[in-house]
Scaffold this active site. Structure first.
Site, PDB file in Angstrom:
ATOM      1  N   HIS A  89     -52.493 -75.603 -28.550  1.00 49.62           N
ATOM      2  CA  HIS A  89     -52.192 -74.537 -29.509  1.00 49.62           C
ATOM      3  C   HIS A  89     -53.019 -74.722 -30.778  1.00 49.62           C
ATOM      4  O   HIS A  89     -53.681 -73.789 -31.239  1.00 49.62           O
ATOM      5  CB  HIS A  89     -50.688 -74.560 -29.826  1.00 49.62           C
ATOM      6  CG  HIS A  89     -50.264 -73.631 -30.908  1.00 49.62           C
ATOM      7  ND1 HIS A  89     -49.555 -72.484 -30.647  1.00 49.62           N
ATOM      8  CD2 HIS A  89     -50.446 -73.663 -32.251  1.00 49.62           C
ATOM      9  CE1 HIS A  89     -49.319 -71.854 -31.791  1.00 49.62           C
ATOM     10  NE2 HIS A  89     -49.848 -72.556 -32.779  1.00 49.62           N
ATOM     11  N   GLU A  90     -52.979 -75.916 -31.344  1.00 54.60           N
ATOM     12  CA  GLU A  90     -53.699 -76.159 -32.599  1.00 54.60           C
ATOM     13  C   GLU A  90     -55.212 -76.113 -32.409  1.00 54.60           C
ATOM     14  O   GLU A  90     -55.923 -75.572 -33.258  1.00 54.60           O
ATOM     15  CB  GLU A  90     -53.263 -77.486 -33.216  1.00 54.60           C
ATOM     16  CG  GLU A  90     -51.803 -77.533 -33.624  1.00 54.60           C
ATOM     17  CD  GLU A  90     -51.383 -76.432 -34.578  1.00 54.60           C
ATOM     18  OE1 GLU A  90     -52.209 -75.964 -35.386  1.00 54.60           O
ATOM     19  OE2 GLU A  90     -50.204 -76.028 -34.518  1.00 54.60           O
ATOM     20  N   HIS A  93     -56.837 -72.735 -32.721  1.00 51.96           N
ATOM     21  CA  HIS A  93     -56.949 -72.127 -34.049  1.00 51.96           C
ATOM     22  C   HIS A  93     -58.323 -72.335 -34.694  1.00 51.96           C
ATOM     23  O   HIS A  93     -58.731 -71.533 -35.538  1.00 51.96           O
ATOM     24  CB  HIS A  93     -55.890 -72.693 -35.005  1.00 51.96           C
ATOM     25  CG  HIS A  93     -54.518 -72.153 -34.793  1.00 51.96           C
ATOM     26  ND1 HIS A  93     -54.232 -70.823 -34.662  1.00 51.96           N
ATOM     27  CD2 HIS A  93     -53.332 -72.810 -34.709  1.00 51.96           C
ATOM     28  CE1 HIS A  93     -52.931 -70.660 -34.507  1.00 51.96           C
ATOM     29  NE2 HIS A  93     -52.358 -71.854 -34.523  1.00 51.96           N
ATOM     30  N   ASP A 102     -51.273 -66.899 -34.929  1.00 53.53           N
ATOM     31  CA  ASP A 102     -49.910 -67.056 -34.419  1.00 53.53           C
ATOM     32  C   ASP A 102     -49.254 -65.679 -34.433  1.00 53.53           C
ATOM     33  O   ASP A 102     -48.482 -65.345 -35.323  1.00 53.53           O
ATOM     34  CB  ASP A 102     -49.118 -68.048 -35.287  1.00 53.53           C
ATOM     35  CG  ASP A 102     -49.609 -69.465 -35.113  1.00 53.53           C
ATOM     36  OD1 ASP A 102     -49.978 -69.825 -33.978  1.00 53.53           O
ATOM     37  OD2 ASP A 102     -49.637 -70.208 -36.104  1.00 53.53           O
TER      38      ASP A 102
END
Length: 142
Positions: A89-90, A93, A102
């Site tokens: 997820h990170e 980014h 998000d």
């Protein structure tokens, strides 16, 4: 499923964007090709909200919060929040990787986003986390 129905392989297609983004994420974590690989570092911090965070404009540091270690399951690749899922997820980014936002959180939110707005799903961090985590235990594509 995590990015809506297939829309072809043309360079401007959503599928092409997702393939490029996932390729950069894979290279960033496990590849040997420069400039994306072998640069990232996880750093423990004292943040009080969430599991982890990054500065998308300044790659390669993923800041891990205490809840990353206390609340997330270590290797639950088939459902639920996990430590690997949080890293994916990170990583998504970072502007040089996928520059995701998000837009929708967790399994249900990401599924709804893929059904209602596939382009937004292609730019949502949890959709990539769920895709890589194979949360529906789908068989590999052959």
């Amino acid at each position: 499923m995590w990015f809506g129905p297939p829309d072809g392989l043309a360079p401007e297609s959503r599928l092409s964007a997702v393939v490029a983004n996932t390729g950069r994420m894979f290279t960033a974590f496990w590849g040997t090709d420069q400039p994306l690989s072998n640069h990232w570092v996880a750093r423990c911090t004292n943040c009080t909200e969430g599991y982890a965070y990054v500065n998308a404009a300044v790659p390669w540091t993923i800041n891990l919060c205490p809840t990353y270690f206390s609340d997330l399951q270590r290797f639950d690749w088939f459902g639920g929040l996990s430590q690997p899922g949080a890293l994916i997820h990170e990583m998504s980014h970072f502007a040089v990787v996928a520059n995701t936002l998000d837009r929708a959180a967790n399994y249900d939110g990401a599924r709804r986003l893929a059904d209602t707005n596939p382009w937004a799903a292609a730019n949502n961090a949890d959709n990539y986390s769920n895709f890589f985590s194979n949360q529906d235990n789908l068989p590999p594509v052959r």
